[in-house]
Design a protein around this motif. Sequence first.
Motif, PDB file in Angstrom:
ATOM      1  N   GLY A   1       0.847  -1.226  -0.297  1.00 52.71           N
ATOM      2  CA  GLY A   1      -0.326   0.207  -0.031  1.00 52.71           C
ATOM      3  C   GLY A   1       0.394   1.639   0.382  1.00 52.71           C
ATOM      4  O   GLY A   1       2.005   1.500   0.043  1.00 52.71           O
ATOM      5  N   SER A   2      -0.102   2.382   0.101  1.00 51.81           N
ATOM      6  CA  SER A   2       0.598   3.253  -0.156  1.00 51.81           C
ATOM      7  C   SER A   2       0.750   4.110   1.415  1.00 51.81           C
ATOM      8  O   SER A   2      -0.001   4.741   2.385  1.00 51.81           O
ATOM      9  CB  SER A   2       0.274   4.214  -1.279  1.00 51.81           C
ATOM     10  N   VAL A   3       1.957   4.626   2.192  1.00 52.92           N
ATOM     11  CA  VAL A   3       2.147   5.306   3.585  1.00 52.92           C
ATOM     12  C   VAL A   3       2.539   5.912   3.847  1.00 52.92           C
ATOM     13  O   VAL A   3       3.887   6.034   2.566  1.00 52.92           O
ATOM     14  CB  VAL A   3       2.343   4.140   4.462  1.00 52.92           C
ATOM     15  N   GLN A   4       2.654   6.903   4.841  1.00 53.08           N
ATOM     16  CA  GLN A   4       3.344   8.004   5.306  1.00 53.08           C
ATOM     17  C   GLN A   4       4.992   7.821   5.747  1.00 53.08           C
ATOM     18  O   GLN A   4       4.926   6.434   6.564  1.00 53.08           O
ATOM     19  CB  GLN A   4       2.756   8.661   6.080  1.00 53.08           C
ATOM     20  N   PRO A   5       6.235   7.562   5.901  1.00 57.88           N
ATOM     21  CA  PRO A   5       7.328   7.831   6.638  1.00 57.88           C
ATOM     22  C   PRO A   5       6.950   7.269   8.017  1.00 57.88           C
ATOM     23  O   PRO A   5       6.357   7.948   8.890  1.00 57.88           O
ATOM     24  CB  PRO A   5       8.096   8.322   6.324  1.00 57.88           C
ATOM     25  N   GLY A   6       7.536   6.489   8.513  1.00 62.13           N
ATOM     26  CA  GLY A   6       7.229   5.775   9.552  1.00 62.13           C
ATOM     27  C   GLY A   6       6.261   4.494  10.779  1.00 62.13           C
ATOM     28  O   GLY A   6       5.939   4.423  11.039  1.00 62.13           O
ATOM     29  N   ALA A   7       5.062   4.789   9.430  1.00 60.38           N
ATOM     30  CA  ALA A   7       4.259   3.788   9.231  1.00 60.38           C
ATOM     31  C   ALA A   7       4.465   2.685   9.069  1.00 60.38           C
ATOM     32  O   ALA A   7       5.512   2.450   9.128  1.00 60.38           O
ATOM     33  CB  ALA A   7       3.288   4.216   8.044  1.00 60.38           C
ATOM     34  N   SER A   8       3.618   2.027   9.866  1.00 61.54           N
ATOM     35  CA  SER A   8       3.586   0.484   9.068  1.00 61.54           C
ATOM     36  C   SER A   8       2.834  -0.355   8.423  1.00 61.54           C
ATOM     37  O   SER A   8       1.653   0.061   8.443  1.00 61.54           O
ATOM     38  CB  SER A   8       3.862  -0.588  10.634  1.00 61.54           C
ATOM     39  N   LEU A   9       3.674  -1.896   7.744  1.00 65.61           N
ATOM     40  CA  LEU A   9       2.305  -2.102   6.796  1.00 65.61           C
ATOM     41  C   LEU A   9       2.893  -4.190   7.325  1.00 65.61           C
ATOM     42  O   LEU A   9       4.372  -4.035   7.273  1.00 65.61           O
ATOM     43  CB  LEU A   9       2.958  -2.184   5.180  1.00 65.61           C
ATOM     44  N   ARG A  10       2.049  -4.704   7.042  1.00 61.01           N
ATOM     45  CA  ARG A  10       2.324  -6.561   6.754  1.00 61.01           C
ATOM     46  C   ARG A  10       2.380  -7.048   5.410  1.00 61.01           C
ATOM     47  O   ARG A  10       1.124  -7.257   5.333  1.00 61.01           O
ATOM     48  CB  ARG A  10       1.640  -6.695   8.186  1.00 61.01           C
TER      49      ARG A  10
ATOM     50  N   ASN B   1       7.423  -2.384   9.907  1.00 53.92           N
ATOM     51  CA  ASN B   1       7.702  -1.259  10.932  1.00 53.92           C
ATOM     52  C   ASN B   1       9.068   0.720  10.278  1.00 53.92           C
ATOM     53  O   ASN B   1       9.848   0.331   9.880  1.00 53.92           O
ATOM     54  CB  ASN B   1       8.712  -1.624  11.749  1.00 53.92           C
ATOM     55  N   SER B   2       8.660   1.505  11.155  1.00 54.29           N
ATOM     56  CA  SER B   2       9.407   2.572  10.850  1.00 54.29           C
ATOM     57  C   SER B   2      10.444   3.392   9.716  1.00 54.29           C
ATOM     58  O   SER B   2      10.800   2.880   9.126  1.00 54.29           O
ATOM     59  CB  SER B   2      10.272   2.380  11.793  1.00 54.29           C
TER      60      SER B   2
ATOM     61  N   VAL C   1      17.690  -2.933   6.497  1.00 61.72           N
ATOM     62  CA  VAL C   1      16.426  -3.151   7.152  1.00 61.72           C
ATOM     63  C   VAL C   1      16.110  -4.037   8.331  1.00 61.72           C
ATOM     64  O   VAL C   1      15.294  -4.052   8.973  1.00 61.72           O
ATOM     65  CB  VAL C   1      15.345  -3.991   5.416  1.00 61.72           C
ATOM     66  N   LYS C   2      17.518  -4.612   8.998  1.00 62.89           N
ATOM     67  CA  LYS C   2      18.263  -4.671  10.383  1.00 62.89           C
ATOM     68  C   LYS C   2      17.285  -4.216  11.338  1.00 62.89           C
ATOM     69  O   LYS C   2      17.118  -3.017  11.114  1.00 62.89           O
ATOM     70  CB  LYS C   2      19.019  -5.258  10.158  1.00 62.89           C
ATOM     71  N   GLY C   3      16.366  -4.203  11.940  1.00 57.93           N
ATOM     72  CA  GLY C   3      15.202  -4.229  13.191  1.00 57.93           C
ATOM     73  C   GLY C   3      14.118  -3.155  13.008  1.00 57.93           C
ATOM     74  O   GLY C   3      13.822  -2.392  13.617  1.00 57.93           O
ATOM     75  N   ARG C   4      13.440  -2.910  11.578  1.00 61.50           N
ATOM     76  CA  ARG C   4      13.165  -2.433  10.773  1.00 61.50           C
ATOM     77  C   ARG C   4      11.844  -3.529  10.064  1.00 61.50           C
ATOM     78  O   ARG C   4      10.264  -3.826  10.554  1.00 61.50           O
ATOM     79  CB  ARG C   4      12.738  -1.465   9.843  1.00 61.50           C
ATOM     80  N   LEU C   5      12.531  -4.779   9.849  1.00 63.95           N
ATOM     81  CA  LEU C   5      11.935  -5.441   9.256  1.00 63.95           C
ATOM     82  C   LEU C   5      11.911  -6.780  10.224  1.00 63.95           C
ATOM     83  O   LEU C   5      12.910  -7.125  10.474  1.00 63.95           O
ATOM     84  CB  LEU C   5      12.060  -5.812   7.669  1.00 63.95           C
TER      85      LEU C   5
ATOM     86  N   VAL D   1       6.256   4.535   0.168  1.00 59.62           N
ATOM     87  CA  VAL D   1       6.330   5.074   1.480  1.00 59.62           C
ATOM     88  C   VAL D   1       6.292   6.660   1.175  1.00 59.62           C
ATOM     89  O   VAL D   1       7.503   7.102   0.267  1.00 59.62           O
ATOM     90  CB  VAL D   1       7.611   4.927   2.327  1.00 59.62           C
ATOM     91  N   SER D   2       5.471   7.310   1.897  1.00 59.99           N
ATOM     92  CA  SER D   2       6.210   8.977   0.330  1.00 59.99           C
ATOM     93  C   SER D   2       5.107   9.835   1.684  1.00 59.99           C
ATOM     94  O   SER D   2       3.794   9.284   2.179  1.00 59.99           O
ATOM     95  CB  SER D   2       5.489   9.330  -0.470  1.00 59.99           C
ATOM     96  N   SER D   3       5.572  10.994   2.060  1.00 60.38           N
ATOM     97  CA  SER D   3       4.924  12.312   2.624  1.00 60.38           C
ATOM     98  C   SER D   3       4.637  12.857   1.487  1.00 60.38           C
ATOM     99  O   SER D   3       3.588  13.999   2.442  1.00 60.38           O
ATOM    100  CB  SER D   3       5.542  12.722   3.397  1.00 60.38           C
TER     101      SER D   3
END
Length: 123
Positions: free
Chosen positions: A10-19, A83-84, A63-67, A121-123
């Motif tokens: 999907g399309s999300v803003q920076p800092g958001a999460s997706l699964r 995440n993030s 991506v370590k620590g975020r995915l 990922v875009s603001s």
Amino acid sequence: QVQLAESGGGSVQPGASLRLSCAASGRTINNYAMGWFRQAPGKEREFVASINGYGVTNYADSVKGRLTISRNNAANTVYLQMNSLEPEDTALYYCATRKSSYASISVKDYAYWGQGTQVTVSS
């Protein structure tokens, strides 16, 4: 022959999460290595994360620590918790599997691929 189907992009803003989810059919994923790769416009497909047949995971440094990659063998599904999220994560994300329990970071080592799911990922 195994078929893989990704979903959850999907399309999300920076800092958001997706699964992201990768549902396999035609063959069990139990004991087989699974990987997530991504491809941004104008760039080569690159390794993101893998989980081998024994549950051992591996990640790209970026991506370590975020995915986080995980698998549910009963559901024949692999997941990628993201995440993030950062703009640099924008890409088409692919799920892949190979005829081995041992994972690899190389695209050429994976025989079966899904069609991909877009993450923006875009603001």
